[in-house]
Motif scaffolding. Structure first.
Motif, PDB file in Angstrom:
ATOM      1  N   VAL A   1      -5.792 -90.121  34.246  1.00 57.21           N
ATOM      2  CA  VAL A   1      -4.698 -89.279  33.744  1.00 57.21           C
ATOM      3  C   VAL A   1      -3.934 -88.661  34.901  1.00 57.21           C
ATOM      4  O   VAL A   1      -2.696 -88.594  34.892  1.00 57.21           O
ATOM      5  N   GLY A   2      -4.639 -88.202  35.935  1.00 57.89           N
ATOM      6  CA  GLY A   2      -3.962 -87.622  37.087  1.00 57.89           C
ATOM      7  C   GLY A   2      -3.098 -88.612  37.828  1.00 57.89           C
ATOM      8  O   GLY A   2      -2.040 -88.267  38.336  1.00 57.89           O
ATOM      9  N   ARG A   3      -3.515 -89.877  37.879  1.00 56.01           N
ATOM     10  CA  ARG A   3      -2.726 -90.891  38.573  1.00 56.01           C
ATOM     11  C   ARG A   3      -1.512 -91.316  37.753  1.00 56.01           C
ATOM     12  O   ARG A   3      -0.415 -91.440  38.271  1.00 56.01           O
ATOM     13  N   VAL A   4      -1.695 -91.525  36.445  1.00 50.14           N
ATOM     14  CA  VAL A   4      -0.572 -91.960  35.607  1.00 50.14           C
ATOM     15  C   VAL A   4       0.375 -90.803  35.338  1.00 50.14           C
ATOM     16  O   VAL A   4       1.580 -91.008  35.184  1.00 50.14           O
ATOM     17  N   GLU A   5      -0.129 -89.597  35.246  1.00 48.94           N
ATOM     18  CA  GLU A   5       0.559 -88.359  34.919  1.00 48.94           C
ATOM     19  C   GLU A   5       0.646 -88.193  33.407  1.00 48.94           C
ATOM     20  O   GLU A   5       0.996 -89.107  32.666  1.00 48.94           O
ATOM     21  N   ILE A   6       0.325 -86.983  32.960  1.00 48.34           N
ATOM     22  CA  ILE A   6       0.255 -86.668  31.542  1.00 48.34           C
ATOM     23  C   ILE A   6       1.610 -86.822  30.868  1.00 48.34           C
ATOM     24  O   ILE A   6       1.707 -87.215  29.696  1.00 48.34           O
ATOM     25  N   LEU A   7       2.708 -86.541  31.583  1.00 47.06           N
ATOM     26  CA  LEU A   7       4.038 -86.673  30.994  1.00 47.06           C
ATOM     27  C   LEU A   7       4.341 -88.123  30.657  1.00 47.06           C
ATOM     28  O   LEU A   7       4.919 -88.434  29.612  1.00 47.06           O
ATOM     29  N   ALA A   8       3.932 -89.052  31.531  1.00 47.96           N
ATOM     30  CA  ALA A   8       4.142 -90.470  31.257  1.00 47.96           C
ATOM     31  C   ALA A   8       3.289 -90.923  30.084  1.00 47.96           C
ATOM     32  O   ALA A   8       3.728 -91.753  29.267  1.00 47.96           O
ATOM     33  N   LEU A   9       2.074 -90.391  29.951  1.00 50.15           N
ATOM     34  CA  LEU A   9       1.235 -90.759  28.819  1.00 50.15           C
ATOM     35  C   LEU A   9       1.836 -90.284  27.512  1.00 50.15           C
ATOM     36  O   LEU A   9       1.791 -90.991  26.492  1.00 50.15           O
ATOM     37  N   ILE A  10       2.411 -89.083  27.506  1.00 51.19           N
ATOM     38  CA  ILE A  10       3.047 -88.584  26.291  1.00 51.19           C
ATOM     39  C   ILE A  10       4.271 -89.429  25.954  1.00 51.19           C
ATOM     40  O   ILE A  10       4.529 -89.750  24.786  1.00 51.19           O
ATOM     41  N   ALA A  11       5.022 -89.820  26.975  1.00 52.99           N
ATOM     42  CA  ALA A  11       6.171 -90.693  26.729  1.00 52.99           C
ATOM     43  C   ALA A  11       5.723 -92.030  26.160  1.00 52.99           C
ATOM     44  O   ALA A  11       6.388 -92.607  25.295  1.00 52.99           O
TER      45      ALA A  11
END
Length: 510
Positions: free
Chosen positions: A492-502
């Motif tokens: 999650v830290g590498r992908v970033e939480i904002l990108a996961l929500i998108a």
């Protein structure tokens, strides 16, 4: 996500299988038959799996672009499933780890976190040490390529702070609208990936090669020099020996490492698609680097001046001069601010000079702030912190002069408004993700302080932070269940939480 008709995940497996030949050859040269067999057989299986997957899923380009969800799933597959193949030879060559420990190690390297389950690296086989470095270097390249090919075109990964502030609100861009900041449509995924690889790979590999040669000339062993170069450019902090990473070269080696960290933490080093690399003029005016310099110097001076301001009766130990203390604090704070996690050989002198037993909370804050956008650094990212700083400074000015008006030079008005808004949204999401990680680790029986250290180290991709704060080991201080939670936090830290929500947004999946 495909490149010239072939699935990118299959190509990543082929690349991993090809890289396994290097530790297999090293193990064979050193007479380690078990290690050579483990890496050799794993290379064959991984190459076969990648080749079969690429052939089975290959198709001709039909002019239709795959949805954005497919690109995000490809990135998640590389970060979560490629370590399964990478962990197989490690588990076979070091059976005391079990597969769970080897998988944690490889996820840590792939996400450039740098957390290691090996308590005595110097006693580990040379093949495993080389493999850790290679996977960390590959993970750094994946982070850079995906940042430019996937996150930047969709105004994510920190680019949302500046992107298209006059056309739409920052919150509305969470729908994953595939446009550049200027409103141009996103190119095909394969074209974007090809452009990103052409821009990033020569600079990334060239800097690693140059740094390896420099460290070798300064007295490091070849493997140690290569590990230092990869650890700096991937900001993974990977090491192949115990103790300070640049102890063999002393001050000169750390000076080179500090310069490399500055290059690794700014996107202007790589240029990006359509821009030349090493834009030193842009670096001089880059708000991210200015903020980094201000924070690192402020923390360093606080460490240094506390000798006189707060600990007047402190006596210097043998050889602990003012310059050694200053440099030890400067290099260590810079390293943790870039989420690398190297300690200076003079860090003990800096701690003794300041009178602080363990200033780990300061380093924790630096790691959470993170490095530049479109780099291998983790954390919140400097551009988001700068947007919040600009917004806060403007609000304070309005308290003093309510009628004041500031111009929109270089888009700064949008940075203060929509940019600060989306930056604050990300900070809240980051804190929520951190809270869930801490809760998950706590439910496995880990105490609060080591749980906090482990969660922050994982989600900010700063693995050495855990040992710095607690002095414990990732293997013995945490349960396998806790490490499982931290694997998710590292991804999650590498992908970033904002990108996961998108990615999870319904518009993106359509």
């Amino acid at each position: 996500m495909r490149w010239r008709g072939a699935p990118v995940f299959g190509l990543a497996l082929i690349a991993l299988g090809a890289m396994m030949a290097a530790p297999a050859a090293l193990a064979w040269a050193e007479g380690d038959g078990a290690g050579a067999a483990a890496f050799g057989y794993s290379a064959l299986v991984t190459l076969a799996a990648g080749f079969l997957l690429s052939v089975a899923m290959r198709r001709r380009a039909d002019g239709r672009e795959a949805p954005a969800s497919g690109e995000f799933l490809t990135l998640l597959a590389i970060l979560a499933l490629c370590p399964v193949a990478a962990a197989a030879p490690v588990a076979a060559a070091a059976p005391f780890l079990a597969f769970e420990g080897a998988y944690f190690e490889m996820v840590s390297m792939m996400t450039t976190t740098g957390a290691t389950v090996f308590d005595r690296l110097g006693e580990t086989s040379a093949a495993i040490r080389l493999w850790r470095v290679l996977v960390a270097g590959f993970g750094g390249f994946v982070a850079l390529a995906m940042a430019w090919a996937l996150l930047a075109p969709r105004s994510l990964g920190g680019f949302e702070v500046r992107a298209d502030q006059g056309r739409s609100t920052a919150i509305g861009r969470l729908a994953g609208d595939p446009v550049w900041a200027g409103g141009r449509p996103v190119e095909a995924a394969g074209d974007r990936l090809s452009a990103a690889v052409r821009s990033v790979l020569p600079v990334y590999a060239g800097l690693i090669l140059a740094l390896s040669l420099i460290f070798s000339a300064l007295g490091h062993a070849p493997l140690e020099a290569f590990a230092g170069a990869v650890g700096l450019m991937s900001t993974s902090g990977v090491r192949v020996s115990d103790g300070p990473a640049f102890a063999a070269s002393g001050f000169s080696g750390e000076l080179v490492a500090a310069a490399a960290l500055v290059l690794a933490v700014t996107r202007h080093t790589y240029g990006g698609t359509g821009r030349p690399p090493f834009e030193f003029r842009a670096m001089r005016t880059d708000p991210e680097l200015r903020l980094l310099a201000a924070v690192v110097l402020t923390v360093t001076l606080w460490f240094h001046l506390r000798h006189w301001l707060g600990v007047l009766d402190l006596e210097d130990g043998a050889g602990q001069g003012a310059f050694r203390a200053f440099w030890g604090a400067l290099f260590t704070t810079l390293s943790f601010a870039t989420t690398t996690g190297y300690h200076s050989a003079d860090w003990a002198a800096a701690r003794a000079w300041s009178g602080l037993d363990n200033p780990a909370l300061v380093l924790l804050g630096l790691a959470v702030m993170g490095g530049g956008v479109a780099t291998t650094a983790g954390g919140i990212k400097l551009l988001r912190a700068y947007a919040l700083y600009r917004h806060g400074a403007r609000e304070l000015e309005r308290l003093v002069r309510p009628s004041s008006i500031q111009g929109a030079k270089e888009g700064r008005r949008g940075l203060r408004r929509e940019g600060a808004q989306i930056a604050w949204v990300f900070v809240m999401l980051f804190i929520i993700a951190l809270a869930f990680a801490m809760l998950g680790v706590s439910l496995t029986g880990v105490a609060f302080e080591p749980g906090l250290a482990a969660a922050v180290a994982a989600i900010s991709n700063t693995g050495p932070l855990f040992q710095t704060m607690t002095g414990g080991s990732w293997l013995t201080s945490l349960t396998p269940e806790a490490r499982g939670v931290l694997v998710v936090a590292m991804i999650v830290g590498r992908v970033e939480i904002l990108a996961l929500i998108a990615m999870m947004n319904a518009e993106t999946w359509r």
